[in-house]
Design a protein around this motif. Sequence first.
Motif, short mmCIF file in Angstrom:
data_model
loop_
_atom_site.label_atom_id
_atom_site.label_comp_id
_atom_site.label_asym_id
_atom_site.label_seq_id
_atom_site.Cartn_x
_atom_site.Cartn_y
_atom_site.Cartn_z
N UNK A 171 44.55 59.97 -27.06
CA UNK A 171 44.03 59.10 -27.91
C UNK A 171 42.82 58.66 -26.94
N UNK A 172 41.38 57.92 -28.74
CA UNK A 172 40.16 57.50 -27.56
C UNK A 172 40.34 56.03 -27.81
N UNK A 173 40.02 55.71 -26.89
CA UNK A 173 40.18 53.76 -26.70
C UNK A 173 37.90 53.46 -26.45
N UNK A 174 38.09 52.45 -27.71
CA UNK A 174 37.43 52.07 -27.33
C UNK A 174 36.58 50.84 -27.66
N UNK A 175 35.83 50.32 -26.65
CA UNK A 175 35.53 48.29 -26.26
C UNK A 175 34.41 48.54 -25.93
N UNK A 176 34.42 47.52 -25.69
CA UNK A 176 32.48 46.98 -25.31
C UNK A 176 33.38 45.94 -23.60
N UNK A 177 32.28 46.07 -22.86
CA UNK A 177 31.83 45.48 -21.34
C UNK A 177 30.32 45.57 -20.94
N UNK A 209 51.22 53.03 -12.26
CA UNK A 209 51.89 54.74 -11.38
C UNK A 209 50.41 54.87 -9.78
N UNK A 210 49.79 53.80 -10.46
CA UNK A 210 47.98 54.25 -9.39
C UNK A 210 47.15 54.66 -10.56
N UNK A 211 47.93 55.98 -11.85
CA UNK A 211 46.16 56.28 -12.09
C UNK A 211 45.07 55.54 -12.48
N UNK A 212 43.46 56.24 -12.88
CA UNK A 212 42.26 55.42 -13.23
C UNK A 212 41.57 56.54 -14.00
N UNK A 213 41.78 56.00 -15.31
CA UNK A 213 41.03 56.13 -16.18
C UNK A 213 39.64 55.39 -16.34
N UNK A 214 38.11 56.55 -16.27
CA UNK A 214 36.85 55.71 -15.85
C UNK A 214 36.47 55.91 -17.03
N UNK A 215 35.32 55.74 -17.40
CA UNK A 215 33.93 55.70 -17.45
C UNK A 215 32.95 54.82 -17.79
N UNK A 216 31.57 55.10 -17.97
CA UNK A 216 30.53 54.14 -17.71
C UNK A 216 29.96 53.79 -18.73
N UNK A 217 30.00 52.19 -19.42
CA UNK A 217 29.31 52.21 -20.13
C UNK A 217 28.43 52.02 -20.42
N UNK A 218 27.58 52.31 -22.41
CA UNK A 218 25.99 52.91 -22.69
C UNK A 218 25.45 51.24 -22.47
N UNK A 219 23.63 51.66 -22.42
CA UNK A 219 22.91 49.88 -21.67
C UNK A 219 23.79 49.24 -23.49
N UNK A 220 23.68 49.52 -24.88
CA UNK A 220 24.15 48.37 -25.20
C UNK A 220 26.20 47.88 -25.14
N UNK A 221 26.06 48.12 -23.90
CA UNK A 221 27.86 47.61 -23.33
C UNK A 221 28.95 48.77 -24.06
#
Length: 249
Positions: A59-65, A77-89
Amino acid sequence: MKMKPCQVAKTLTCAAVLSVFALSACKPADQTAIDQVIASTEWVRPPSLDNAIWNGNEIRLAGAAEPNGRVVLAGMNGRVYAANAKPDGSFEIELNVPDQGLYLKPRSQIGQEFIDGHGLVFLKAGEHPVAVTLTDGEASYRLAHNSALEAVDSDGAMMIVSGHAPTTSVPRLLVDSRVMPVELDSSGHWAVILPAGKGPSVIKLGERTYHYPGLGAVESGIEFVSDGWRITRKIGDNAVQSTWLPVDR
């Protein structure tokens, strides 16, 4: 920020405080500078998920931050999925969903500190995939698509029926033969709050009829019943909330 049905005032029984996970993640080379910029601001925008696209079990999840901020989705379970937001959030995170499903808590990361985003995300792949943001005491929000009837949330005393419609067409909603007024937001989402017991209800939306199965038991967890997923969870010391997510056929 786009308004969602889950942003109606809380009406279900007292909200639970989610546990804080001890997380660790590797930083990219420029993340320290990003942390410093975010930390210098008075307010950090917590992450929110807006959309999901399935490809089998992936699955590809999209959002804003927060623009340029670090976003993590923390699993139970302690697993972490991470990404950097773009300049527009905006941000996207791709992941594989196990057969039993996956709960994820969206968070912003600043150094070793975490700021909780809205709700708890539940993902389940398979024949009837579902991606939804669950929020204690509020309407759930479907991520993968906009259904006519998206969710029914109840704690046995109050019920929130929510869905999506074209902004030019207000649907006719009946709950147990009672006509309920529907008001759409700018995106076509709607949520109706009404008193209800723990038992089943018949919901008619336009020409389609749904059979809501009623409040579940915590020990039942996640189950497929009445042509929909029902997720029952504790939201306080003694409170229970069921979320029923009908499947389009």
